[in-house]
Design a protein around this motif. Structure first.
Motif, PDB file in Angstrom:
ATOM      1  N   GLY A 121       0.878  -1.110  -0.080  1.00 42.04           N
ATOM      2  CA  GLY A 121       0.000  -0.058   0.196  1.00 42.04           C
ATOM      3  C   GLY A 121       0.823   1.213  -0.161  1.00 42.04           C
ATOM      4  O   GLY A 121       0.519   2.192   0.292  1.00 42.04           O
ATOM      5  N   ASN A 122       1.993   1.067  -0.866  1.00 43.55           N
ATOM      6  CA  ASN A 122       2.954   2.254  -0.833  1.00 43.55           C
ATOM      7  C   ASN A 122       3.668   2.749   0.474  1.00 43.55           C
ATOM      8  O   ASN A 122       4.010   4.028   0.960  1.00 43.55           O
ATOM      9  CB  ASN A 122       2.454   3.515  -1.481  1.00 43.55           C
ATOM     10  CG  ASN A 122       2.060   3.289  -2.978  1.00 43.55           C
ATOM     11  OD1 ASN A 122       2.724   2.323  -3.722  1.00 43.55           O
ATOM     12  ND2 ASN A 122       0.942   4.053  -3.580  1.00 43.55           N
ATOM     13  N   LYS A 123       3.485   2.012   1.694  1.00 44.03           N
ATOM     14  CA  LYS A 123       4.091   2.109   2.892  1.00 44.03           C
ATOM     15  C   LYS A 123       4.590   0.759   3.558  1.00 44.03           C
ATOM     16  O   LYS A 123       4.283   0.012   3.127  1.00 44.03           O
ATOM     17  CB  LYS A 123       3.041   2.891   3.724  1.00 44.03           C
ATOM     18  CG  LYS A 123       1.761   2.178   3.925  1.00 44.03           C
ATOM     19  CD  LYS A 123       0.860   2.902   4.845  1.00 44.03           C
ATOM     20  CE  LYS A 123      -0.384   2.277   5.183  1.00 44.03           C
ATOM     21  NZ  LYS A 123      -1.276   3.205   6.029  1.00 44.03           N
ATOM     22  N   VAL A 124       5.235   1.035   4.703  1.00 38.44           N
ATOM     23  CA  VAL A 124       5.635  -0.116   5.703  1.00 38.44           C
ATOM     24  C   VAL A 124       4.337  -0.288   6.452  1.00 38.44           C
ATOM     25  O   VAL A 124       3.695   0.293   7.113  1.00 38.44           O
ATOM     26  CB  VAL A 124       6.579   0.195   6.692  1.00 38.44           C
ATOM     27  CG1 VAL A 124       6.917  -0.872   7.331  1.00 38.44           C
ATOM     28  CG2 VAL A 124       8.012   0.486   5.570  1.00 38.44           C
ATOM     29  N   SER A 125       3.772  -1.689   6.210  1.00 37.43           N
ATOM     30  CA  SER A 125       2.482  -1.993   6.933  1.00 37.43           C
ATOM     31  C   SER A 125       2.489  -3.595   7.407  1.00 37.43           C
ATOM     32  O   SER A 125       3.312  -4.251   6.779  1.00 37.43           O
ATOM     33  CB  SER A 125       1.333  -1.505   6.247  1.00 37.43           C
ATOM     34  OG  SER A 125       1.251  -2.240   4.882  1.00 37.43           O
ATOM     35  N   ASP A 126       1.517  -3.674   8.205  1.00 35.62           N
ATOM     36  CA  ASP A 126       1.194  -5.323   8.258  1.00 35.62           C
ATOM     37  C   ASP A 126       0.047  -5.451   7.199  1.00 35.62           C
ATOM     38  O   ASP A 126      -0.944  -4.812   7.297  1.00 35.62           O
ATOM     39  CB  ASP A 126       0.816  -5.385   9.541  1.00 35.62           C
ATOM     40  CG  ASP A 126       2.038  -5.466  10.603  1.00 35.62           C
ATOM     41  OD1 ASP A 126       3.239  -5.491  10.030  1.00 35.62           O
ATOM     42  OD2 ASP A 126       1.757  -5.446  12.090  1.00 35.62           O
ATOM     43  N   LYS A 127       0.044  -6.873   6.669  1.00 35.00           N
ATOM     44  CA  LYS A 127      -0.916  -6.936   5.630  1.00 35.00           C
ATOM     45  C   LYS A 127      -1.214  -8.415   5.506  1.00 35.00           C
ATOM     46  O   LYS A 127      -0.330  -9.238   5.877  1.00 35.00           O
ATOM     47  CB  LYS A 127      -0.376  -6.422   4.314  1.00 35.00           C
ATOM     48  CG  LYS A 127      -1.504  -6.634   3.013  1.00 35.00           C
ATOM     49  CD  LYS A 127      -1.253  -5.875   1.910  1.00 35.00           C
ATOM     50  CE  LYS A 127      -2.274  -5.923   0.873  1.00 35.00           C
ATOM     51  NZ  LYS A 127      -1.626  -5.261  -0.387  1.00 35.00           N
ATOM     52  N   LEU A 128      -2.498  -8.794   5.319  1.00 33.60           N
ATOM     53  CA  LEU A 128      -2.688 -10.218   5.168  1.00 33.60           C
ATOM     54  C   LEU A 128      -2.538 -10.802   3.538  1.00 33.60           C
ATOM     55  O   LEU A 128      -2.707  -9.998   2.754  1.00 33.60           O
ATOM     56  CB  LEU A 128      -4.237 -10.649   5.459  1.00 33.60           C
ATOM     57  CG  LEU A 128      -4.413 -10.204   6.965  1.00 33.60           C
ATOM     58  CD1 LEU A 128      -5.967 -10.229   7.041  1.00 33.60           C
ATOM     59  CD2 LEU A 128      -4.198 -11.730   7.810  1.00 33.60           C
ATOM     60  N   TYR A 129      -2.021 -12.253   3.541  1.00 34.73           N
ATOM     61  CA  TYR A 129      -1.807 -12.627   2.275  1.00 34.73           C
ATOM     62  C   TYR A 129      -2.156 -14.148   2.324  1.00 34.73           C
ATOM     63  O   TYR A 129      -2.133 -14.824   3.498  1.00 34.73           O
ATOM     64  CB  TYR A 129      -0.347 -12.776   1.796  1.00 34.73           C
ATOM     65  CG  TYR A 129       0.218 -11.413   1.255  1.00 34.73           C
ATOM     66  CD1 TYR A 129       0.159 -11.143  -0.104  1.00 34.73           C
ATOM     67  CD2 TYR A 129       0.448 -10.369   2.172  1.00 34.73           C
ATOM     68  CE1 TYR A 129       0.679  -9.843  -0.295  1.00 34.73           C
ATOM     69  CE2 TYR A 129       0.880  -9.312   1.642  1.00 34.73           C
ATOM     70  CZ  TYR A 129       0.954  -8.862   0.352  1.00 34.73           C
ATOM     71  OH  TYR A 129       1.454  -7.838  -0.077  1.00 34.73           O
ATOM     72  N   PRO A 130      -2.748 -14.533   1.519  1.00 35.82           N
ATOM     73  CA  PRO A 130      -3.069 -16.363   1.365  1.00 35.82           C
ATOM     74  C   PRO A 130      -1.919 -17.001   1.582  1.00 35.82           C
ATOM     75  O   PRO A 130      -0.868 -17.000   0.974  1.00 35.82           O
ATOM     76  CB  PRO A 130      -3.702 -16.445   0.083  1.00 35.82           C
ATOM     77  CG  PRO A 130      -4.020 -15.061  -0.351  1.00 35.82           C
ATOM     78  CD  PRO A 130      -3.284 -14.266   0.211  1.00 35.82           C
TER      79      PRO A 130
END
Length: 315
Positions: A121-130
C-alpha cells in the motif's frame, strides 16, 4: 535476543513509513535502498526487497544483495509453513518471474499470514496474504550472520541511524538522528573509540559495533557555565551578551515609564493603571526582553549539558 525477534522489532520501527506522492521522493525510503546496498534509488522504484535488506543489515545479517524480491527465496535456510515463526522472511509471487514480493512474517490468521513489509500500500505496513500463495519461507542461518558491514563518513541508511541511536544513548552524540554519517557522527565515533581503547579511525567495524553493545553511558563531567566562560566558550559569551544587551535595554526602557507613572499616580492600583495606559509599548519591549533573557539561559543550560555529557566539547 533471538535473531527473529530482533528482525521483527527492527521492522516494527518503520511501520507507517510511506512514499511521497508526486515527483518528490521520501529520503527515508531512499535510505532503505542505501542500507540495502543500492544508493541513489527513489521511492517510485519497488522497494519491498530494499526494506527487507535494510532491516536485515540493521540487525547484523547479510541481505541477499539484490533488489529482486525472489532473491530471498534462496536466502538463509528453508523453513516449512508448519515450522514458520514470526520474523521469518516470506516470499510471494507477483505476476510472472522474476517479479515477486518479500516481507517478514508476523503471524497467522486462519488460512492467511500476516506479514510486515515495505511497499505494501506504498508504505511499511502489516498485511494479510493467502498462506497458499507463499513461494518460500526462509530463516537466518550462520551464512547470513557474518556481522554488520563497516560504515564510515559519508554513508547513509538504517545502520547509520542505529549507530546514532546507540551513541546518543551512551552520551556521545547530541545531533539530529537522520541516518547520515556526517561530521558530528564521526566526532562521536572517534570519542567513543578513544574512550574504549579502539583504533580511533572513525570507521565503525566489527570491534566498534561489539563495543557499543556492551558499553555503559558516559559519565557526566562536573562542568559549570563559569568553567566554560573561563575557557572562552563562544556560546556562553554570546549568551552573556544577550543578557547584557537585554538588561541595558530594559533599564533604558523601564526607568522613564516607572518614574512617570509614580509621579502621576498614588497607590498601587493607579500606578498599574497608569503604566498600562501610558506606557504599554515600553512594557511590551520589556516582555520581549524577558523572553530573550530566558532564551539565553536555555542556551547556557544546553551548552553546559553538552559539555558535561561530553557530546560537544567545542564552542
Amino acid at each position: 535476543m533471538d535473531p527473529n525477534e530482533q528482525i521483527l522489532e527492527a521492522a516494527g520501527r518503520y511501520v507507517g513509513l510511506d512514499e511521497w506522492p508526486g515527483a518528490k521522493s521520501n529520503p527515508e525510503v531512499e535510505a532503505l535502498f542505501t542500507a540495502a546496498g543500492y544508493p541513489g534509488m527513489t521511492d517510485d522504484i519497488p522497494w519491498c526487497a530494499a526494506f527487507v535488506g535494510a532491516v536485515l543489515a540493521e540487525v547484523g545479517l547479510v541481505p541477499s544483495g539484490s533488489l529482486m524480491a525472489r532473491s530471498y527465496a534462496t536466502w538463509g535456510r528453508k523453513v516449512s509453513l508448519a515450522e514458520a515463526m514470526p520474523g521469518d522472511v516470506v516470499v510471494f509471487p507477483r505476476g510472472a518471474p522474476p517479479s515477486g514480493h518479500v516481507a517478514f512474517l508476523v503471524g497467522f490468521n486462519g488460512d492467511r499470514v500476516i506479514v510486515r513489509g515495505g511497499n505494501q500500500g506504498n508504505k511499511v505496513s502489516d498485511k494479510l496474504y493467502p498462506a497458499a500463495s507463499i513461494l518460500a519461507i526462509r530463516r537466518a542461518d550462520p551464512s547470513t550472520a557474518s556481522g554488520r558491514a563497516a560504515i564510515r563518513h559519508g554513508d547513509r541508511g538504517a545502520m547509520v541511524l542505529d549507530l546514532q541511536d546507540q551513541l546518543a544513548r551512551l552520551g556521545y552524540f547530541a545531533g539530529k538522528k537522520d541516518g547520515i554519517f556526517g561530521d558530528l557522527t564521526r566526532g562521536a565515533v572517534l570519542a567513543f573509540q578513544a574512550d574504549h581503547s579502539l583504533d580511533a579511525d572513525g570507521i565503525v567495524g566489527n570491534r566498534t559495533w561489539a563495543a557499543l553493545v556492551d558499553a555503559k553511558p558516559k559519565p557526566k563531567r562536573d562542568v559549570s557555565a563559569d568553567d566554560l566562560r573561563k575557557r572562552g566558550s563562544e556560546t556562553i559569551k554570546a549568551s552573556d551578551g544577550i543578557d547584557v544587551a537585554a538588561g541595558a535595554a530594559a533599564v533604558t526602557t523601564a526607568l522613564p515609564a516607572v518614574r512617570d507613572a509614580v509621579d502621576q499616580a498614588n497607590g498601587i492600583l493607579p500606578v498599574l493603571t497608569a503604566l498600562l495606559r501610558d506606557h504599554w509599548p515600553a512594557l511590551l519591549v520589556l516582555a520581549l526582553l524577558g523572553g530573550a533573557v530566558i532564551l539565553s539561559r536555555r542556551i547556557r543550560l544546553a551548552r553546559v549539558e553538552a559539555a558535561r555529557s561530553g557530546a560537544d566539547l567545542s564552542k
